[in-house]
Design an enzyme around this catalytic site. Sequence first.
Site, PDB file in Angstrom:
ATOM      1  N   CYS A   1      48.049  47.204  38.990  1.00  0.00           N
ATOM      2  CA  CYS A   1      49.703  47.370  39.510  1.00  0.00           C
ATOM      3  C   CYS A   1      50.335  45.926  39.798  1.00  0.00           C
ATOM      4  O   CYS A   1      51.485  46.217  40.040  1.00  0.00           O
ATOM      5  CB  CYS A   1      49.882  48.335  40.599  1.00  0.00           C
ATOM      6  SG  CYS A   1      48.739  48.255  42.065  1.00  0.00           S
ATOM      7  N   HIS A   2      49.547  45.115  39.981  1.00  0.00           N
ATOM      8  CA  HIS A   2      50.242  43.851  40.257  1.00  0.00           C
ATOM      9  C   HIS A   2      50.701  43.031  39.151  1.00  0.00           C
ATOM     10  O   HIS A   2      51.300  41.999  39.043  1.00  0.00           O
ATOM     11  CB  HIS A   2      49.323  42.799  41.198  1.00  0.00           C
ATOM     12  CG  HIS A   2      47.945  42.548  40.257  1.00  0.00           C
ATOM     13  ND1 HIS A   2      46.766  43.542  40.362  1.00  0.00           N
ATOM     14  CD2 HIS A   2      47.600  41.771  39.386  1.00  0.00           C
ATOM     15  CE1 HIS A   2      46.055  43.010  39.620  1.00  0.00           C
ATOM     16  NE2 HIS A   2      46.353  41.976  39.057  1.00  0.00           N
ATOM     17  N   TYR A   5      58.579  47.312  34.259  1.00  0.00           N
ATOM     18  CA  TYR A   5      58.663  48.522  34.771  1.00  0.00           C
ATOM     19  C   TYR A   5      59.443  49.469  33.690  1.00  0.00           C
ATOM     20  O   TYR A   5      59.004  50.569  33.401  1.00  0.00           O
ATOM     21  CB  TYR A   5      59.570  48.658  36.082  1.00  0.00           C
ATOM     22  CG  TYR A   5      58.865  48.008  37.255  1.00  0.00           C
ATOM     23  CD1 TYR A   5      58.056  48.858  37.874  1.00  0.00           C
ATOM     24  CD2 TYR A   5      58.917  46.712  37.622  1.00  0.00           C
ATOM     25  CE1 TYR A   5      57.505  48.219  39.044  1.00  0.00           C
ATOM     26  CE2 TYR A   5      58.570  46.182  38.582  1.00  0.00           C
ATOM     27  CZ  TYR A   5      57.541  47.069  39.359  1.00  0.00           C
ATOM     28  OH  TYR A   5      56.968  46.492  40.444  1.00  0.00           O
ATOM     29  N   ASN A  61      50.490  54.334  44.366  1.00  0.00           N
ATOM     30  CA  ASN A  61      48.981  54.048  43.582  1.00  0.00           C
ATOM     31  C   ASN A  61      48.163  54.761  44.118  1.00  0.00           C
ATOM     32  O   ASN A  61      47.204  54.169  44.921  1.00  0.00           O
ATOM     33  CB  ASN A  61      49.135  52.543  43.623  1.00  0.00           C
ATOM     34  CG  ASN A  61      48.143  52.317  42.568  1.00  0.00           C
ATOM     35  OD1 ASN A  61      47.328  52.789  42.091  1.00  0.00           O
ATOM     36  ND2 ASN A  61      47.615  50.943  42.760  1.00  0.00           N
ATOM     37  N   GLU A 102      44.859  35.257  37.940  1.00  0.00           N
ATOM     38  CA  GLU A 102      44.414  35.671  36.697  1.00  0.00           C
ATOM     39  C   GLU A 102      44.800  34.717  35.613  1.00  0.00           C
ATOM     40  O   GLU A 102      44.775  34.852  34.332  1.00  0.00           O
ATOM     41  CB  GLU A 102      45.091  37.043  36.475  1.00  0.00           C
ATOM     42  CG  GLU A 102      44.727  38.000  37.256  1.00  0.00           C
ATOM     43  CD  GLU A 102      44.909  39.628  36.859  1.00  0.00           C
ATOM     44  OE1 GLU A 102      45.968  39.592  35.988  1.00  0.00           O
ATOM     45  OE2 GLU A 102      44.685  40.605  37.245  1.00  0.00           O
TER      46      GLU A 102
END
Length: 97
Positions: free
Chosen positions: A53-54, A22, A45, A80
């Site tokens: 955003c994850h 962040y 969001n 991912e």
Amino acid sequence: MNFNERCYSILRKVPRGKVVTYGDLAKAAGSPNAARAVGNAMNRNPYAPQVPCHRVVGSTGKMVGFAEGVSKKIKMLKEEGVEVMDGNVDMDKYFYT
DNA sequence: CATATGACACTAT
DNA sequence: AATAGTGCCATAT
């Protein structure tokens, strides 16, 4: 272009399998100490699935929060290829520089 | 226009 | 090492 849209733009560049903090995202957006504001932007969001955003984690790689729940967030990251151990990401390997 | 809120980061116990 | 308290910023109400 307001602060959060900048965050979304930047965040959208983050490649799959990588993560950002962040604080750094805030810094990249122009306000080094607006980490909190960034989280706020992610929470609302407006660009739901468009923006990854994850892929945003705490400064230490620790999972902080997620609209749908941290569990979901971790799940997605693992999908991912990001290894998440006990809610923590290996920064030295997955941090987006 | 002023107050309240929050997915953070850092320092001090 | 773990927990609590304080500071900061942008948005929403």
